[in-house]
Write an enzyme that holds these catalytic residues in place. Structure first.
Site, PDB file in Angstrom:
ATOM      1  N   LYS A  40      -1.095   9.306 -10.353  1.00 53.51           N
ATOM      2  CA  LYS A  40      -2.304   8.500 -10.508  1.00 53.51           C
ATOM      3  C   LYS A  40      -3.480   9.145  -9.777  1.00 53.51           C
ATOM      4  O   LYS A  40      -4.576   9.287 -10.340  1.00 53.51           O
ATOM      5  CB  LYS A  40      -2.060   7.088  -9.947  1.00 53.51           C
ATOM      6  CG  LYS A  40      -3.248   6.167 -10.122  1.00 53.51           C
ATOM      7  CD  LYS A  40      -2.941   4.729  -9.708  1.00 53.51           C
ATOM      8  CE  LYS A  40      -2.888   4.594  -8.208  1.00 53.51           C
ATOM      9  NZ  LYS A  40      -2.762   3.173  -7.779  1.00 53.51           N
ATOM     10  N   TYR A  41      -3.262   9.597  -8.533  1.00 54.10           N
ATOM     11  CA  TYR A  41      -4.384  10.132  -7.751  1.00 54.10           C
ATOM     12  C   TYR A  41      -4.815  11.502  -8.249  1.00 54.10           C
ATOM     13  O   TYR A  41      -5.976  11.886  -8.122  1.00 54.10           O
ATOM     14  CB  TYR A  41      -4.050  10.111  -6.262  1.00 54.10           C
ATOM     15  CG  TYR A  41      -3.916   8.679  -5.785  1.00 54.10           C
ATOM     16  CD1 TYR A  41      -5.032   7.839  -5.776  1.00 54.10           C
ATOM     17  CD2 TYR A  41      -2.685   8.135  -5.434  1.00 54.10           C
ATOM     18  CE1 TYR A  41      -4.924   6.505  -5.407  1.00 54.10           C
ATOM     19  CE2 TYR A  41      -2.564   6.807  -5.060  1.00 54.10           C
ATOM     20  CZ  TYR A  41      -3.688   5.992  -5.050  1.00 54.10           C
ATOM     21  OH  TYR A  41      -3.581   4.674  -4.700  1.00 54.10           O
TER      22      TYR A  41
ATOM     23  N   GLU B 108     -13.951  -1.817   1.882  1.00 52.17           N
ATOM     24  CA  GLU B 108     -12.652  -2.493   1.784  1.00 52.17           C
ATOM     25  C   GLU B 108     -12.752  -3.874   2.404  1.00 52.17           C
ATOM     26  O   GLU B 108     -13.249  -4.026   3.513  1.00 52.17           O
ATOM     27  CB  GLU B 108     -11.586  -1.646   2.497  1.00 52.17           C
ATOM     28  CG  GLU B 108     -10.212  -2.308   2.594  1.00 52.17           C
ATOM     29  CD  GLU B 108      -9.659  -2.764   1.240  1.00 52.17           C
ATOM     30  OE1 GLU B 108      -9.691  -1.973   0.282  1.00 52.17           O
ATOM     31  OE2 GLU B 108      -9.220  -3.932   1.144  1.00 52.17           O
TER      32      GLU B 108
ATOM     33  N   TYR C 219       0.837  -1.198   0.000  1.00 47.56           N
ATOM     34  CA  TYR C 219       0.000   0.000   0.000  1.00 47.56           C
ATOM     35  C   TYR C 219       0.872   1.248   0.000  1.00 47.56           C
ATOM     36  O   TYR C 219       0.648   2.194  -0.757  1.00 47.56           O
ATOM     37  CB  TYR C 219      -0.901   0.015   1.241  1.00 47.56           C
ATOM     38  CG  TYR C 219      -2.072  -0.960   1.192  1.00 47.56           C
ATOM     39  CD1 TYR C 219      -3.135  -0.752   0.314  1.00 47.56           C
ATOM     40  CD2 TYR C 219      -2.136  -2.052   2.034  1.00 47.56           C
ATOM     41  CE1 TYR C 219      -4.227  -1.620   0.278  1.00 47.56           C
ATOM     42  CE2 TYR C 219      -3.210  -2.932   2.008  1.00 47.56           C
ATOM     43  CZ  TYR C 219      -4.258  -2.718   1.127  1.00 47.56           C
ATOM     44  OH  TYR C 219      -5.321  -3.582   1.096  1.00 47.56           O
TER      45      TYR C 219
ATOM     46  N   GLU D  64      -6.545  -8.262 -12.727  1.00 49.07           N
ATOM     47  CA  GLU D  64      -6.752  -8.435 -11.284  1.00 49.07           C
ATOM     48  C   GLU D  64      -8.245  -8.527 -10.975  1.00 49.07           C
ATOM     49  O   GLU D  64      -8.666  -8.329  -9.849  1.00 49.07           O
ATOM     50  CB  GLU D  64      -6.028  -7.328 -10.500  1.00 49.07           C
ATOM     51  CG  GLU D  64      -4.510  -7.455 -10.664  1.00 49.07           C
ATOM     52  CD  GLU D  64      -3.702  -6.397  -9.906  1.00 49.07           C
ATOM     53  OE1 GLU D  64      -4.293  -5.624  -9.128  1.00 49.07           O
ATOM     54  OE2 GLU D  64      -2.469  -6.361 -10.101  1.00 49.07           O
TER      55      GLU D  64
ATOM     56  N   PHE E  78       2.347   2.011  -3.483  1.00 45.38           N
ATOM     57  CA  PHE E  78       1.393   2.472  -4.493  1.00 45.38           C
ATOM     58  C   PHE E  78       0.789   3.835  -4.136  1.00 45.38           C
ATOM     59  O   PHE E  78       0.469   4.631  -5.007  1.00 45.38           O
ATOM     60  CB  PHE E  78       0.301   1.417  -4.713  1.00 45.38           C
ATOM     61  CG  PHE E  78       0.803   0.208  -5.455  1.00 45.38           C
ATOM     62  CD1 PHE E  78       1.452   0.359  -6.679  1.00 45.38           C
ATOM     63  CD2 PHE E  78       0.639  -1.078  -4.940  1.00 45.38           C
ATOM     64  CE1 PHE E  78       1.918  -0.751  -7.373  1.00 45.38           C
ATOM     65  CE2 PHE E  78       1.102  -2.195  -5.639  1.00 45.38           C
ATOM     66  CZ  PHE E  78       1.749  -2.030  -6.855  1.00 45.38           C
TER      67      PHE E  78
ATOM     68  N   GLU F 227      -9.936   1.358  -7.922  1.00 47.48           N
ATOM     69  CA  GLU F 227      -8.619   1.195  -8.568  1.00 47.48           C
ATOM     70  C   GLU F 227      -8.250  -0.282  -8.469  1.00 47.48           C
ATOM     71  O   GLU F 227      -7.521  -0.701  -7.599  1.00 47.48           O
ATOM     72  CB  GLU F 227      -7.549   2.106  -7.960  1.00 47.48           C
ATOM     73  CG  GLU F 227      -7.450   2.105  -6.438  1.00 47.48           C
ATOM     74  CD  GLU F 227      -6.168   2.828  -5.957  1.00 47.48           C
ATOM     75  OE1 GLU F 227      -5.202   2.949  -6.744  1.00 47.48           O
ATOM     76  OE2 GLU F 227      -6.153   3.254  -4.797  1.00 47.48           O
TER      77      GLU F 227
ATOM     78  N   ASP G 174     -16.419  -7.350   1.465  1.00 50.25           N
ATOM     79  CA  ASP G 174     -16.124  -7.565   0.051  1.00 50.25           C
ATOM     80  C   ASP G 174     -17.248  -6.939  -0.764  1.00 50.25           C
ATOM     81  O   ASP G 174     -18.422  -7.228  -0.532  1.00 50.25           O
ATOM     82  CB  ASP G 174     -16.052  -9.083  -0.219  1.00 50.25           C
ATOM     83  CG  ASP G 174     -15.592  -9.405  -1.631  1.00 50.25           C
ATOM     84  OD1 ASP G 174     -16.048  -8.734  -2.580  1.00 50.25           O
ATOM     85  OD2 ASP G 174     -14.776 -10.324  -1.773  1.00 50.25           O
ATOM     86  N   MET G 175     -16.883  -6.080  -1.721  1.00 51.21           N
ATOM     87  CA  MET G 175     -17.920  -5.345  -2.477  1.00 51.21           C
ATOM     88  C   MET G 175     -18.899  -6.273  -3.173  1.00 51.21           C
ATOM     89  O   MET G 175     -20.026  -5.898  -3.457  1.00 51.21           O
ATOM     90  CB  MET G 175     -17.271  -4.409  -3.499  1.00 51.21           C
ATOM     91  CG  MET G 175     -16.609  -5.112  -4.672  1.00 51.21           C
ATOM     92  SD  MET G 175     -15.868  -3.949  -5.834  1.00 51.21           S
ATOM     93  CE  MET G 175     -14.241  -3.731  -5.105  1.00 51.21           C
TER      94      MET G 175
END
Lengths: 648, 648
Positions: free
Chosen positions: A345-346, A404, A336, A457, A339, A448, A432-433
């Site tokens: 990216k953000y 998350e 984490y 992924e 990244f 992301e 878990d979504m």
């Protein structure tokens, strides 16, 4: 003495060598070329070139001592190994019609390599194959390679390729030296100790043709003094194309070796000026090739500094990594941490969210409407921050859910919310979504979940699960993503995969910082996914057939596999990606992906390569299968995901 | 009911099938075609051809029963497996541009194969690929093959190849159906359960082109009624070329299946005559395809009987055997027993010895001169006998030394000499010829040390050792021998080698009775050895580069390896050998040798194949290395004899 110091660059290309004649006084050879000449190493013949085994006395009454250059004792072991590359007798011809010459050649080659091994040299330079055929030479070298210590064998290959447009010449009948090398190394099965030393001439093949060599194991470039031009002051210099090539060599850890006679006359007056740069010139004897070395040093020092990111990534070059499985496995804090540092990216995400908020809520309703934004796969919170910053930037009211599945990341997320005082704005959901029972529907879904190959992924499967709680007219950021592939020559990667000696590693995709690679054609799109899905029908299975035209001025090429990339549309014109022609600058979260081929496929000049890629799904996993169907058919790789898959 | 009984031939080709339409009354299908029609099996659709998965009701309220032909209970398990080959729906097109059709096709294919597996059918017939591309079809079949029970999948391939001389047609742009098959099976990695069912049309490609199929795994030939001619009496018959082809199929265990409509009108009068041959015709209903079956049965019964030797060798066809190592190992009695029965071989030896004796001793000195003949490697004595018979035949006086290293064979040899009363003529020496200290020198040295590839049992090294005790002007029988190779398609052998899943078996030469093999070019000589050697210089190492031109009317071809043979000159015009064009008739001591390739090499239409062979020697062993260098380079096989060698 190295050519220079370049921050972060510790590659071999800082050292420059010189090719020398046979001389049995090796200490003198070193003193003259290194101490006095300024070179770092010599490429020196090990054996008297007049020697022929068949001329030696057969009986044992002769001394039987082979005419090698000096005994091993005249130099220290470290001098031998650091400063001498052995040069195998250039008269040998193992594919001659003359059987006696062939047998003499084989005996001599084996004796010289045995002697070089005895001296623990780092490398030996093998003379180029003499004709169009090299099978017997390759057979003998291959036998030697089977039992060799750590020594490298550098096969000398002249850098020539017939120009396709040469009038009256059928290019099929003129030798492309790359093909000679290709044949030799296929016969020797890509042995990792067999490399190339390119002989650079005054004319160069086309850029596409040259490009092939950057996917090969090239260790040295012998630049002949003939290939230098003369500058206004009488000094040697190189043409622009040669300069670019030499810079390319520096960037690929390829060592320059100056070869040939001094062919430039130098004005006497300025030579003192040059020697001022070198304090260790011995006496008055000046090395005739010194101006060539100085020019190469000048090219080296003139190179741009490596950007910081490139310096950071240098250790990852051409190093095979297994892709993450963030769905099955929980990421570690360190991952984490890395990244989250990718600010580029953000910034892109924040731009996309701003645009979405503005589209969703007109100015006049900005106080009225509370937009519901859900970050699915919130990790430790970077997209939560980007979302809140976008709300502030646009003056829109926002309610954020941070979903998350990793309970460890949720701990950090929770502290972040408290630390920043976001308790009224952000609801944390540890779930878990795909299974979350959301209390309301979202206007905007931000995620992301992309891998180097886009969907690898399992972003499609995750977002399909999350779509349940997105409003009918809701927005997904990213709104779509596409994977890309291109065929590459990548002998280093191929050799590394092959070293595992199993099927599994040949049927796995790897994350790699591609460097020692020749890109043979432009990337083409493979699979596209769009969110939210318009229909619940259809599946996330995909099939794509791709045709790549290799430019005909490339010549023949060997395809070791495919480099893969992605490009994502976050929202409208805000995109994010690593496809080389459109890559987002200064973003470091993704390296490319590499799909190997079990047997490299040779594509003839101007031929078309047909590649097939499949994305397959079962209830428990997702995997890719791939194959080449033209010019020849490969096996289908990774059937049923037997070697490599991503768990749901 | 089988087509006939042929002594020794137990192959599948005795059984003839018929292709049928979809019918969900399977008992009737069997009754009509087998009991009444006389066929042995049906090739029957398993699924209603109107079925499309995408047209089925999505929800679970429909019955969900797939429209298969009959339940599994309507036939007994043994009826299903012995008499029914499943025919997969011919509408499927997995390489269609239409994604819906592609997905329907994949679902249907998997459902039908699963049903056929459930019924334990022996085979399923897959429809031919529809276009020029077959990657997705192959990917799906390959996935199925990974988890299939014992069932075979027969891919239907129309037997067509464009004629190279077709006016105005570029043969590069017309499909050769062999190439379609080749691509399909390379994608499926030569899976042993994937075979071909050839569709025979009224026109046939050239003989060379047809020949390729005899190296492939062809299990069935569907002969369409359209391809039959009509004879004078109105009955169907085949052209001479078709007859030869069908006979070839019978000889290669390929089953005939009659396909299509009845297209010949038969005079009513004679139909009773035919039905007399069949007692089990049910009632009056006559099967419309019966005359075609009768004709095929006639072709079967008309074939020549297999010669006795061929019948004996039928069990060895395409069976890989490791070559003997008679120098390192001692042969067993059973092995001697078998080889001694090869009377043809010893007759040739006797003829050679006669000629040598006559040359050596003129008539006028026949009472005076006692010729010293040494049999080196005498075994249990067959060459001793041949030598003594030659002496008797020519009236020459002979003194024989029988040198044999195997102490067990010496025991038998000793009894033989006593039994025959040869004590005064024959001296037995129990010793390795390379170490024997002979009491006198020989006029004639006779040996039988040849392997299938001539020198591969180390005859050169043994005879070099024995030459010490041959007179300066002495004769060696054999006086020379040459090995030969030719490139072959041999998918059965390749699959068998591959089944070992290791490098060792791909780098080994095998002794094989070649049968299911396509010989792609005439054999060429490789290595020659002559005895006695004229000089002690030189070695028994050899290197040969060979160029094979594949006839252009063959089309493309796949080379799985090389068939090897030898021819030996025993003395002057007396030779002995297995090279096909000059092979000694009715000799059975040697099968061919087979050198495999790790990866089969595809040779394009009219291309040249470059092959390199080496015979390498060390103090303890002899081995071969081999490679292909053109059209593409293979690895060098068996480097340093790492996988396969013959011990000294």
């Amino acid at each position: 003495m190295p050519l220079g110091e370049r921050a972060g660059d510790k590659s071999e290309s800082r050292y420059c060598g010189v090719e020398t004649e046979f001389n049995d006084d090796m200490p003198h050879v070193l003193a003259f070329n290194l101490s006095s000449g300024g070179f770092d190493f010599v490429v020196a013949p090990l054996m008297d070139p007049a020697y022929r085994p068949s001329l030696m006395q057969k009986d044992c009454s002769g001394s039987g001592v082979l005419p090698f250059a000096s005994s091993d004792l005249v130099l220290s072991p470290s001098q031998w190994s650091s400063h001498v590359v052995g040069k195998v007798s250039s008269w040998i011809d193992l594919d001659s019609e003359d059987e006696k010459l062939r047998i003499d050649s084989e005996i001599t080659l084996k004796q010289e390599i045995a002697w070089a091994s005895h001296l623990s040299l780092q490398a030996c330079l093998l003379p180029p194959p003499k004709g169009t055929s090299c099978a017997n030479y390759a057979r003998c070298v291959n036998q030697i390679l089977q039992g060799l210590n750590n020594m490298q064998l550098w096969l000398r290959i002249p850098l020539v390729k017939p120009d396709d447009d040469s009038v009256g010449i059928n290019p099929d009948h003129v030798i492309d030296s790359w093909e000679m090398w290709n044949s030799f190394r296929l016969l020797c099965e890509h042995h990792s100790q067999l490399s190339v030393a390119l002989d650079i001439m005054s004319t160069l093949p086309s850029a596409n043709s040259l490009g092939r060599w950057f996917g090969e194991s090239v260790k040295a470039a012998l630049v002949n003094t003939d290939s230098f031009l003369t500058n206004a002051r009488g000094y040697p210099c190189l043409s622009k194309r040669h300069q670019r090539l030499v810079t390319g060599f520096f960037n690929h850890s390829i060592q320059i070796v100056i070869s040939g006679e001094q062919v430039h006359g130098f004005p006497r007056a300025t030579s003192d000026l040059i020697s001022n740069h070198n304090d260790n010139v011995e006496g008055s004897q000046r090395h005739p090739l010194r101006p060539y070395l100085d020019y190469v040093g000048y090219l080296y020092q003139r190179m741009d500094l490596l950007p910081e990111q490139e310096r950071f990534e240098i250790g990852y070059r051409d190093f095979l990594q297994s892709p993450l499985q963030p769905l099955m496995d929980n990421l570690e804090a360190q991952t984490y941490e890395t990244f989250e540092k990718d600010s580029v990216k953000y910034i892109q995400y924040q731009r996309a969210i701003c645009k979405a908020l503005l589209d969703r809520v007109p100015d006049e309703k900005s106080f009225e409407i509370n937009t519901v934004l859900m970050v699915v796969g919130a990790g430790r919170g970077p997209l939560v921050r980007a979302s809140l910053q976008a709300a502030e930037e646009t003056g829109r009211k926002l309610k954020v859910y941070a979903v998350e599945k990793n309970p460890n990341a949720v701990v950090t997320l929770n502290s972040l919310v408290k630390l920043e005082g976001w308790e009224n704005l952000v609801t944390i959901v540890s779930c878990d979504m795909r299974h979350w029972d959301a209390p309301e529907k979202a206007d905007i879904l931000v995620s992301e979940l992309l891998g180097s190959f886009g969907d690898n992924e399992l972003s499609p499967e995750c977002l399909d699960g999350a779509q349940r709680f997105l409003k009918q007219d809701g927005i997904s950021i990213p709104s779509s993503y596409t994977s890309f592939i291109q065929p590459v020559t990548a002998s280093k990667l191929y050799t590394d995969v092959k070293a595992h000696k199993d099927l599994l590693h040949f049927e796995t995709a790897y994350v790699v910082k591609l460097h020692n690679v020749a890109r043979l054609a432009s990337p083409q799109p493979v699979f596209t996914f769009t969110h939210p899905r318009q229909s619940t029908e259809g599946s996330n299975q995909r099939y794509k057939k791709l045709l790549f035209e290799i430019p005909s001025d490339t010549g023949s090429a060997l395809v070791h596999g495919f480099a893969g990339y992605f490009d994502a549309t976050l929202y409208k014109d805000v995109h994010l990606g690593i496809e080389p022609s459109t890559a987002t600058p200064n973003m470091f979260s993704w390296f490319a992906i590499f799909f190997p081929l079990r047997t490299p496929v040779c594509v003839g000049r101007g031929s078309t390569l047909e590649v097939n890629f499949w994305r397959c799904c079962s209830p428990t996993k997702v995997w890719y299968e791939w194959c080449v169907a033209s010019p020849s058919s490969s096996p289908i790789h990774n059937s049923n995901g037997r070697s490599y898959w991503v768990g749901l």
